[in-house]
Design a protein around this motif. Structure first.
Motif, short mmCIF file in Angstrom:
data_model
loop_
_atom_site.label_atom_id
_atom_site.label_comp_id
_atom_site.label_asym_id
_atom_site.label_seq_id
_atom_site.Cartn_x
_atom_site.Cartn_y
_atom_site.Cartn_z
N ARG A 35 20.25 4.52 -11.45
CA ARG A 35 18.94 4.71 -11.84
C ARG A 35 18.20 3.63 -12.15
N PHE A 36 18.74 2.82 -13.11
CA PHE A 36 18.15 1.48 -13.45
C PHE A 36 18.02 0.66 -12.29
N LEU A 37 19.07 0.25 -11.52
CA LEU A 37 18.97 -0.77 -10.34
C LEU A 37 18.14 -0.10 -9.54
N HIS A 38 18.04 1.19 -9.27
CA HIS A 38 16.98 1.68 -8.05
C HIS A 38 15.80 1.42 -8.44
N SER A 39 15.52 1.56 -9.91
CA SER A 39 14.14 1.52 -10.34
C SER A 39 13.73 -0.05 -10.07
N ILE A 40 14.44 -0.97 -10.57
CA ILE A 40 14.33 -2.08 -10.50
C ILE A 40 14.01 -2.76 -9.15
N LYS A 41 14.92 -2.47 -8.14
CA LYS A 41 14.60 -2.80 -6.73
C LYS A 41 13.28 -2.32 -6.43
N GLY A 42 12.89 -1.25 -6.38
CA GLY A 42 11.54 -0.69 -6.03
C GLY A 42 10.29 -1.72 -6.54
N LYS A 514 9.85 2.36 -0.65
CA LYS A 514 10.07 0.98 -1.81
C LYS A 514 10.96 0.03 -1.31
N PRO A 515 10.65 -1.33 -1.59
CA PRO A 515 9.55 -1.87 -2.03
C PRO A 515 8.20 -1.95 -1.04
N PHE A 516 7.23 -1.69 -1.67
CA PHE A 516 5.90 -1.66 -0.95
C PHE A 516 4.89 -2.49 -1.34
N SER A 517 4.00 -3.14 -0.37
CA SER A 517 2.93 -3.88 -0.86
C SER A 517 1.72 -3.18 -1.68
N ILE A 518 1.29 -3.71 -2.62
CA ILE A 518 0.41 -2.92 -3.24
C ILE A 518 -0.82 -2.56 -2.39
N LEU A 519 -1.20 -3.91 -1.58
CA LEU A 519 -2.16 -3.74 -0.80
C LEU A 519 -2.19 -2.84 0.29
N GLU A 520 -1.14 -2.60 0.85
CA GLU A 520 -0.73 -1.85 1.85
C GLU A 520 -0.71 -0.20 1.51
N LEU A 521 -0.19 0.10 0.19
CA LEU A 521 -0.18 1.33 -0.39
C LEU A 521 -1.72 1.67 -0.63
N GLN A 522 -2.47 0.67 -1.02
CA GLN A 522 -3.81 0.91 -1.55
C GLN A 522 -4.68 1.55 -0.29
N ALA A 523 -4.31 0.64 0.75
CA ALA A 523 -5.06 1.24 2.08
C ALA A 523 -4.54 2.38 2.74
N ARG A 524 -3.29 2.71 2.69
CA ARG A 524 -2.72 4.05 2.95
C ARG A 524 -3.25 5.33 2.00
N ILE A 525 -3.40 4.92 0.60
CA ILE A 525 -4.02 6.07 -0.37
C ILE A 525 -5.44 6.21 0.20
N GLN A 526 -6.38 5.26 0.15
CA GLN A 526 -7.61 5.30 0.58
C GLN A 526 -7.86 6.01 1.95
N ARG A 527 -7.22 5.67 2.94
CA ARG A 527 -7.23 6.34 4.12
C ARG A 527 -7.00 7.77 4.14
N LEU A 528 -5.78 8.24 3.39
CA LEU A 528 -5.57 9.48 3.06
C LEU A 528 -6.65 10.40 2.45
N ILE A 529 -7.06 9.71 1.35
CA ILE A 529 -8.08 10.38 0.59
C ILE A 529 -9.47 10.43 1.31
N GLN A 530 -9.85 9.52 2.07
CA GLN A 530 -11.03 9.68 2.93
C GLN A 530 -10.84 10.79 3.98
N ARG A 531 -9.60 10.81 4.47
CA ARG A 531 -9.60 11.77 5.60
C ARG A 531 -9.56 13.39 5.10
N MET A 532 -9.23 13.38 3.73
CA MET A 532 -9.08 14.48 3.14
C MET A 532 -10.60 15.03 2.62
#
Length: 533
Positions: A35-42, A514-532
């Motif tokens: 679990r420690f290594l998994h967390s660090i990797k992400g 994971k790992p994900f780009s913060i900017l990519e994740l932000q765009a995805r969250i914003q798109r999902l929220i806007q479509r909700m």
């Protein structure tokens, strides 16, 4: 976003944990190390510490999550040696490799992939997202239809042999509106291809897929959709003008305002509790309501006025040579009369209302964006005041309360939680105010009674956590009676087909590996929220 602070925090977290282990005389459970290594990797991939990402990936490949093993101190120190070295190098030189991660803007094509072969679904989703497109994945036909209505994808990829028949799903989708559809299948005989094209497929791709060719063909369908959207003036379902023609009519009205000083008003209308109609009577009945409402609007406005389908159950109107008070009076009359209309679905009978917001345009320097934003603020004020009413933003009382969306982040990694909250706080959404809370595990999330807060909920769940992991949280959430007001985005560092398949089957709206780009994740969250919205 600047990552230096988070990099330092991660290095400190690694050193603190290893210090605790190496100074202890106890054996260390393999599950704890995993679990420690998994967390660090992400986290390392997300904040662009490529060297640590590479090392933790290699270490994870050497151990199993559920192995019945305990590590001695010397054995564990040898196992983690390269991780210790790279952390020391970072603290002393800070010249570690940084992974170049793709970024993208929020206004990007949305592709829906529907396939109950999870291994193929993962391959296609990864390939499409590498191109920079947003992908919503689904294994269940019923969920796919729900996602289609909620998210309005720009292209659909569906497997011919999908359970309960991919052709049937294709037929359901093409009853609704134009959206390019690609059908896939392991079989490539002539009859199957003809069957797909007869049922509305725009393209047919044989599995196993040539990814490079696949990307080109998907891109071609997205181009077709863009051409269709920009050339067709009428909304296919309701037969009123579409939102793209709104821009042209608005510009004409602004020119007329400059030339002859003739002002106008613009309005946004939203059918109240429309989702309940779809949920109770089905989407075909919902479509009939939309068509009837659009036709009623056309029949009850002046010939000089315009009706546009703005999106989903939302309509825009432009009233020529009309101030906001006159527009409110017209819409209030329409509301009173239309709310008396009775709809039938089998033996059930129901009536509907709408809420509206109006903005008076008497300044030629006002942009369409700002005019719609002002009308939208009045619309949400009308909803806040109990729905079934029309307000003008020009006379609206101060202190507008926007639509509240409850966003919860559940992740055991304090660094990831901090970054996600910061990302959410930085998002600018016209129609929503985000009520953000973060939790370190699922138990604390449920003990907080967070889901009892009124309004819609958007959950961001880590897949692997102690106490209660993301899948357990998702399962419990989807057992609630009010599950329809809860959307879920899963974050997972495991590309296990079983985990992804289970998440989608349990009702996750999307997943990010994971790992994900913060900017990519932000765009995805914003798109999902806007479509909700």
């Amino acid at each position: 976003m600047h990552f230096e602070k988070y990099k330092a925090l991660l290095i400190q977290k690694i050193k603190t944990q290893m210090t605790q282990w190496f100074e202890s005389n106890d054996l260390i459970a393999n599950e704890e190390v995993y679990r420690f290594l998994h967390s660090i990797k992400g986290t390392s991939g997300t904040i662009r510490l490529g060297g640590i990402l590479q090392i933790t990936t290699e270490l994870l490949d050497k151990i199993e999550e559920d192995a019945d093993k305990y590590w001695g101190i010397e054995e564990l120190r040898d196992f983690l040696y390269h991780l210790i070295i790279i952390c020391d190098e970072y603290e002393n030189f800070q010249e570690l490799e940084i992974i170049p991660l793709n970024t993208r803007e929020g206004n990007i094509p949305l592709i829906q992939v529907i396939d109950d072969d999870v291994s193929m679904l993962i391959v296609l989703k990864d390939a499409l997202e590498e191109k920079g497109w947003m992908v919503i994945a689904c294994t269940e036909p019923e969920k796919a239809i729900e996602q289609y209505f909620d998210l309005h994808p720009d292209c659909i990829i569906v497997d011919y042999h999908l359970k309960s028949n991919g052709l049937q799903l294709l037929d359901e989708i093409h009853k609704l509106k134009f959206v390019p559809t690609i059908m896939t299948s392991m079989d490539y005989n002539r009859e199957i291809r003809m069957d797909a094209f007869r049922n509305g497929a725009d393209d047919f791709i044989q599995k196993t897929v040539d990814i490079e060719e696949f990307i080109v063909r998907v891109n071609r369908q997205l181009q077709r959709k863009q051409i269709f959207d920009t050339t067709v003036l009428l909304d296919e379902l309701t037969q009123v003008y579409n939102r793209r023609f709104l821009k042209e009519i608005f510009n004409r009205s602004i020119n007329e305002l400059e030339r002859s000083k003739t002002p106008f008003s613009i309005a946004l209308l939203d059918i109240d509790l429309f989702k309940n109609i779809n949920d109770s009577y089905g989407h075909l009945v919902g479509d009939q309501v939309l068509k009837s409402f659009a036709q009623y609007l056309k029949e009850n406005i002046r010939s000089s006025d315009y009706v546009f389908r703005y999106g989903g159950e939302e309509f825009a109107l432009l009233f020529a040579d009309c101030n906001d008070k006159e527009a409110v009076d017209i819409l209030s009359r329409i509301l009173k009369d239309f709310s008396q209309h009775v709809f039938n679905s089998g033996t059930d009978r129901f009536q509907i209302t709408f809420s509206g917001g109006v903005f008076f345009v008497n300044d030629p320097h006002v942009s369409l964006t700002n005019a719609l934003k002002s009308a939208d603020e009045a619309l949400y004020k009308a909803k806040e005041q109990g729905r079934s009413r029309v307000f003008s933003s020009n006379v609206m009382v101060p202190g507008l309360v926007k639509h509240i969306l409850n966003v919860s982040v559940v992740d055991d990694d304090a660094i990831v939680r901090t970054m996600l909250v910061k990302v959410l706080q930085s998002m600018k959404l016209d129609q929503n105010t985000l009520n953000i809370q973060a939790f370190e595990d699922g138990l604390k999330f449920f003990q907080s009674n967070r889901l009892d807060d009124s309004g819609e909920h958007f959950l961001i769940l880590d897949g692997v956590m102690p106490v209660m992991d993301g899948l357990e949280i998702l399962q419990k959430v989807k057992q609630r009676k009010d599950k329809d007001r809860i959307s879920v985005l899963m974050l997972t560092g495991r590309k296990s087909e079983n985990d992804i398949a289970r998440a989608l089957k349990l009702g996750a709206d999307d997943y990010v590996t994971k790992p994900f780009s913060i900017l990519e994740l932000q765009a995805r969250i914003q798109r999902l929220i806007q479509r909700m919205s």
